[in-house]
Design a protein around this motif. Structure first.
Motif, mmCIF file in Angstrom:
data_model
loop_
_atom_site.group_PDB
_atom_site.id
_atom_site.type_symbol
_atom_site.label_atom_id
_atom_site.label_comp_id
_atom_site.label_asym_id
_atom_site.label_seq_id
_atom_site.Cartn_x
_atom_site.Cartn_y
_atom_site.Cartn_z
ATOM 1 N N GLU A 1 0.816 -1.210 0.000
ATOM 2 C CA GLU A 1 0.000 0.000 0.000
ATOM 3 C C GLU A 1 0.851 1.263 0.000
ATOM 4 O O GLU A 1 1.696 1.456 0.892
ATOM 5 C CB GLU A 1 -0.926 0.011 1.223
ATOM 6 N N PRO A 2 0.638 2.152 -0.964
ATOM 7 C CA PRO A 2 1.382 3.416 -0.985
ATOM 8 C C PRO A 2 1.079 4.248 0.246
ATOM 9 O O PRO A 2 -0.003 4.152 0.824
ATOM 10 C CB PRO A 2 0.862 4.117 -2.252
ATOM 11 N N SER A 3 2.028 5.050 0.649
ATOM 12 C CA SER A 3 1.954 6.071 1.711
ATOM 13 C C SER A 3 2.205 5.522 3.099
ATOM 14 O O SER A 3 2.462 6.289 4.023
ATOM 15 C CB SER A 3 0.622 6.838 1.695
ATOM 16 N N VAL A 4 2.164 4.207 3.298
ATOM 17 C CA VAL A 4 2.301 3.654 4.645
ATOM 18 C C VAL A 4 3.682 3.943 5.227
ATOM 19 O O VAL A 4 3.806 4.431 6.357
ATOM 20 C CB VAL A 4 2.012 2.137 4.641
ATOM 21 N N ARG B 1 2.278 7.135 -8.583
ATOM 22 C CA ARG B 1 3.422 6.430 -9.146
ATOM 23 C C ARG B 1 3.046 4.986 -9.500
ATOM 24 O O ARG B 1 3.494 4.445 -10.513
ATOM 25 C CB ARG B 1 4.586 6.447 -8.159
ATOM 26 N N THR B 2 2.211 4.373 -8.665
ATOM 27 C CA THR B 2 1.735 3.026 -8.972
ATOM 28 C C THR B 2 0.862 3.042 -10.221
ATOM 29 O O THR B 2 0.966 2.152 -11.083
ATOM 30 C CB THR B 2 0.934 2.456 -7.783
ATOM 31 N N ILE B 3 0.014 4.048 -10.340
ATOM 32 C CA ILE B 3 -0.842 4.178 -11.526
ATOM 33 C C ILE B 3 0.012 4.374 -12.776
ATOM 34 O O ILE B 3 -0.256 3.774 -13.830
ATOM 35 C CB ILE B 3 -1.812 5.361 -11.355
ATOM 36 N N VAL C 1 5.050 11.153 -15.475
ATOM 37 C CA VAL C 1 3.644 10.805 -15.649
ATOM 38 C C VAL C 1 2.885 11.007 -14.345
ATOM 39 O O VAL C 1 1.785 11.572 -14.319
ATOM 40 C CB VAL C 1 3.503 9.346 -16.138
ATOM 41 N N ALA C 2 3.474 10.563 -13.242
ATOM 42 C CA ALA C 2 2.819 10.698 -11.938
ATOM 43 C C ALA C 2 2.577 12.167 -11.602
ATOM 44 O O ALA C 2 1.493 12.539 -11.131
ATOM 45 C CB ALA C 2 3.657 10.029 -10.858
ATOM 46 N N GLN C 3 3.576 13.003 -11.815
ATOM 47 C CA GLN C 3 3.429 14.420 -11.500
ATOM 48 C C GLN C 3 2.331 15.066 -12.326
ATOM 49 O O GLN C 3 1.547 15.877 -11.828
ATOM 50 C CB GLN C 3 4.750 15.149 -11.724
ATOM 51 N N THR D 1 10.954 3.282 -15.748
ATOM 52 C CA THR D 1 11.512 3.939 -14.559
ATOM 53 C C THR D 1 11.777 5.407 -14.813
ATOM 54 O O THR D 1 11.522 6.264 -13.943
ATOM 55 C CB THR D 1 12.816 3.234 -14.148
ATOM 56 N N ASP D 2 12.268 5.743 -15.999
ATOM 57 C CA ASP D 2 12.571 7.138 -16.327
ATOM 58 C C ASP D 2 11.319 7.968 -16.584
ATOM 59 O O ASP D 2 11.369 9.200 -16.523
ATOM 60 C CB ASP D 2 13.477 7.200 -17.570
ATOM 61 N N GLU D 3 10.206 7.298 -16.868
ATOM 62 C CA GLU D 3 8.982 8.016 -17.215
ATOM 63 C C GLU D 3 8.008 8.143 -16.048
ATOM 64 O O GLU D 3 7.144 9.031 -16.052
ATOM 65 C CB GLU D 3 8.258 7.282 -18.362
ATOM 66 N N ILE D 4 8.141 7.289 -15.068
ATOM 67 C CA ILE D 4 7.139 7.224 -13.988
ATOM 68 C C ILE D 4 6.974 8.562 -13.273
ATOM 69 O O ILE D 4 5.857 9.027 -13.037
ATOM 70 C CB ILE D 4 7.508 6.110 -12.985
#
Length: 426
Positions: free
Chosen positions: A83-86, A381-383, A397-399, A391-394
């Motif tokens: 789970e993200p954020s934990v 980032r998971t999305i 895209v997330a931002q 890895t270079d694009e995540i």
């Protein structure tokens, strides 16, 4: 070497760089965490000896929580969670308590309970008295099953007999209390229960049925307490709103279930990382939440006289350092080495503190900004990865999907296509 858990900038490093930073600050061998590299940890052959019908293994991300001080000592805490954020939330909450002394803990010792159920009892009260009269004999019989445990200072400590009314009559239930020292204790207490069952049946004039430990480990409690800095939390209004949220969770089981889930986000992640039985711990904690007859919050937050926030937590924690997956799983061994804990009691102190830290972080997010803002920013980032970003694009895209406030898979796919077509500037 004293561990320093204040590692600023860790999130900006690569996983390999983070491992190097963590082992250096933990004072452990440089290669101690290499087993966390995919393919280097638990192999199929090892897994085949741990459970039946093995097909393979599944990977779960293992992160490290920072900033944690417990009873005056710093810890770098491995957490296994999807789970993200934990991990980030627990680290941030630990930082808010760090300047005011961190977390302090207390415990009731490492007593586990074995239950022996006696049925078809003609005279339940008489059976109870006969069993109690044989207490010394029964405790000696229990200790004879595990002389190693007794030699380490553990072993059978007490015998309690309960008369339990059921829809099929009164059952006599014997509780054997055992100090399991640094083990989780299931194997030890189950062996003792099996050995005692025939003699108990004779004494009670009954038939013994179930002989097994209880996961309601209410003789193995750990308590954690911390003071969180008012200004770091966001001011007095945030403190007061967290206290109101805490009162809501104490009073309402619907809210308490989610409140306690936040606690277990932290607890289960450390329990799993160290190879302990997460289902046993979860069962114990949730049963403790219902000990008064209705389900309530495991923690409480209150406003101190100086305006800071005081958090307290009490949970049963049946965790150990010997036996089971903790010794068989190479990644669990690495996690224990990173923690540097020397006893099951110390491990439980860290686990409870992380649970309280995670709980505070969730309550603060709800009271201050709503849970989705921080959680979904990390989830982005998971999305992005699910959309196929490398890895270079995540990061880009997330931002973008965060800025657009459209943290959804289809939008991430659209952004990724634009990025690859050159329609998004660097």
């Amino acid at each position: 070497m004293a561990i320093n858990s204040r590692l600023s900038g860790l999130r900006d490093s690569s996983p390999r760089e983070r491992r190097a930073i963590v082992v250096r600050n933990a004072g452990i061998d440089a290669s101690a965490l290499d087993v966390l590299e995919p393919g280097a940890g638990l192999g199929v052959e090892q897994a085949d000896h741990m459970i039946e019908n093995v097909l393979g293994v599944i990977g779960i991300p293992v992160g490290v929580a920072t900033n944690l001080t417990v009873n005056g000592r710093d810890y770098l805490v491995p957490m296994a969670t999807e789970e993200p954020s934990v991990v980030a939330a627990a680290s941030n909450a630990a930082r808010m308590a760090r300047g005011l002394g961190g977390f302090t803990t207390s415990d009731t010792g490492n007593i586990m309970i074995a239950q022996i159920q006696l049925v078809d009892v003609v005279d339940p009260e008489g059976a109870r008295m006969r069993v109690l009269e044989a207490r010394a004999e029964l405790l000696a019989l229990a200790d004879a099953q595990d002389p190693v445990l007794a030699g380490l200072g553990g072993g059978a400590r007490d015998l309690v007999v309960r008369l339990v009314p059921t829809r099929l009559g009164v059952h006599v239930v014997v509780h054997l209390h055992v100090d399991v020292r640094d083990a989780m204790g299931a194997n030890a207490v189950n062996t003792m229960a099996e050995a005692l069952a025939p003699r108990l049946g004779e004494l009670a004039g009954a038939r013994s049925l179930l002989r097994i430990l209880s996961n309601k480990a209410d003789q193995r409690l750990t308590r954690a307490r911390a003071v969180f800095d008012r200004e770091l939390l966001g001011g007095q209004q945030v403190v007061d709103d967290i206290v109101l949220a805490s009162a809501f969770a104490e009073a309402d089981p619907y809210r308490a279930a989610t409140h306690n889930k936040g606690i277990m986000n932290g607890i289960t992640a450390v329990v799993l990382a160290t190879g302990n039985d997460s289902r046993a711990v979860e069962a114990g904690c949730h049963s403790h939440a219902a000990r008064a007859g209705s389900y309530t919050a495991l923690s409480r937050f209150e406003r101190a006289a100086d305006g800071n926030l005081v958090g307290t937590l009490e949970v049963p924690l049946a965790v150990g350092l010997v036996g089971g997956a903790t010794r068989a799983h190479p990644a669990a061994q690495a996690a224990v080495a990173l923690l540097g804990v020397q006893s099951a009691t110390e491990l439980a102190a860290v686990v409870a503190s992380i649970g309280l830290a995670q709980n505070l972080a969730a309550c603060r997010a709800l009271a201050a900004e709503g849970i989705q803002r921080g959680h979904m920013t990390l989830h982005a980032r998971t999305i992005a990865a699910s959309a196929g970003a490398t890895t270079d694009e995540i990061g880009r895209v997330a931002q973008r999907i965060v800025d657009d406030r459209r943290i959804r898979l289809e939008h991430a796919q659209e952004v990724l296509a634009e990025l690859r077509a050159g329609r998004i500037s660097p």
